[in-house]
Design an enzyme around this catalytic site. Structure first.
Site, short mmCIF file in Angstrom:
data_model
loop_
_atom_site.label_atom_id
_atom_site.label_comp_id
_atom_site.label_asym_id
_atom_site.label_seq_id
_atom_site.Cartn_x
_atom_site.Cartn_y
_atom_site.Cartn_z
CE LYS A 166 0.05 2.16 3.24
NZ LYS A 166 0.08 2.84 4.56
N GLY A 184 8.59 -0.47 6.14
CA GLY A 184 9.01 0.61 5.30
C GLY A 184 7.85 1.57 4.91
N GLY A 185 6.78 1.68 5.80
CA GLY A 185 5.69 2.48 5.38
C GLY A 185 4.78 2.01 4.02
CB ALA A 197 0.43 -1.82 4.46
CB SER A 221 -1.87 -4.14 6.88
OG SER A 221 -1.75 -3.26 7.90
CB ALA A 222 -0.17 -6.81 2.54
CG ASP A 278 -2.75 0.81 6.58
OD1 ASP A 278 -3.39 1.88 6.24
OD2 ASP A 278 -1.46 1.02 6.91
#
Length: 325
Positions: free
Chosen positions: A35, A126-127, A129, A132-133, A165
């Site tokens: 994301k 790394g920002g 997500a 969340s994935a 997320d």
């Protein structure tokens, strides 16, 4: 299963283009994209301790693959990780994919006897997500493995309970997120955009970055960017990349650079090499560069990598669909 072009090139993303049932018995494998936030507006702290957000999400073609298989009866959930973060990420109940499987088992009243395998390509912390994935992939894969009858509203509620997320990662594409990001409304766009993704040797925790946002605002630095009308219009109108470049916003960028000043050099270097724009991804420390097209992205990735100061350089395009789309 299809494979994206250029997967043998270390500058390119490696991923599968579809969700599929595996070939070995009852195994189910799903691919989940990373994301990015073309717009990330961070508002004030709410009563629950979370920040109000106005964001635009986009899923891009950096994939983790979540594979689930029936486990031994009574053995519970086992989780193994291959690739990014292997040996460093938790494999027990602290892992979001593990939590997702357990939560769905409780909802469906089934025994959570499942073996989960994560093949990770999304950069860790790394920002982008990645966690969340993996949670979204675990929900979808286990739902199919166990034949769980669950509606979209209920699935979204389970996803939101795992992380802000996760609901977006279920469906991918482009979407508007509000609340703390968990309230997701799809945003239609027919255009595809190409990115160079530069990962860092260091990490920034999301809570650390939020604290720095608050500290900077107490000193008059930064504001809540909650107007996304022009960006949404640009997506609907298939805006050219150079037009889109002027509309990207990340309220966490100043905080990320304050915590990791070397990010400023990485962004400046990419701009010098011809990127249309440069932004920190989410809470960082990954840096995103927007390119004109696939050829420009590939050339830009090579030049950014040659400058050094980054751990890896990848290319990606978006939007891409999520496993439940």
């Amino acid at each position: 299963m299809g494979r994206y072009p250029g997967t043998e090139n270390e500058e390119c993303s490696v991923g599968l283009s579809e969700t599929a049932r595996g070939n070995d018995g009852d195994a189910v494998a799903v691919d989940v994209g990373a994301k990015i936030n073309p717009h990330l507006g961070v508002g004030p702290v709410r009563a629950d301790g979370l920040h109000e957000l106005t964001t635009v999400y986009q899923a891009v073609s950096l994939y983790d693959t979540v594979t689930v298989r029936p486990g031994k009866r009574g053995a519970g959930i086992s989780l193994a990780i291959e690739g990014e973060g292997a040996g460093d990420l938790p494999t027990g109940e602290d892992n979001l994919a593990h939590k997702a499987a357990k939560l769905l088992a409780l909802y469906a009243n089934v025994e959570p006897d499942v073996d989960i395998h994560l093949r990770k390509r999304i950069p860790v912390a790394g920002g982008l997500a990645g966690g969340s994935a993996d949670a979204a992939g675990s929900l979808v894969a286990c739902k199919r493995l166990w034949n769980v009858d669950i509606g979209r509203e209920q699935l979204d509620q389970l996803a939101g309970g795992l992380g802000s997320d996760v609901p977006f990662c279920l469906y991918g594409g482009t979407a508007v997120g509000t609340g703390h990001g968990e309230k997701v409304e799809p945003l239609e766009t027919q255009a595809s955009y190409h990115w160079v993704v530069a990962t860092s040797h260091t990490q920034i925790s999301t809570p650390e970055c939020y604290k720095e946002v608050d500290r900077l605002r107490e000193n008059g630095i930064g504001r809540y960017s909650d107007d996304i009308r022009e960006l949404c219009r640009a997506y609907r109108d298939r805006a050219e990349p150079d037009e889109l470049a002027h509309l990207l916003v990340n309220d966490m960028e100043a905080a990320a650079v304050s915590l990791r000043p070397d990010l400023a050099s990485v962004m400046h270097g990419g701009l010098e090499e011809g990127a249309l724009t440069a932004h920190v991804s989410g809470s960082g420390p990954t840096v995103l560069f927007l390119a004109r097209d696939a050829q420009h992205a590939s050339a830009l990735a090579r030049r950014v990598k040659m400058r050094g100061g980054v751990r890896a350089v990848l290319t990606a395009q978006g939007p891409v669909a999520g496993p439940e789309a």
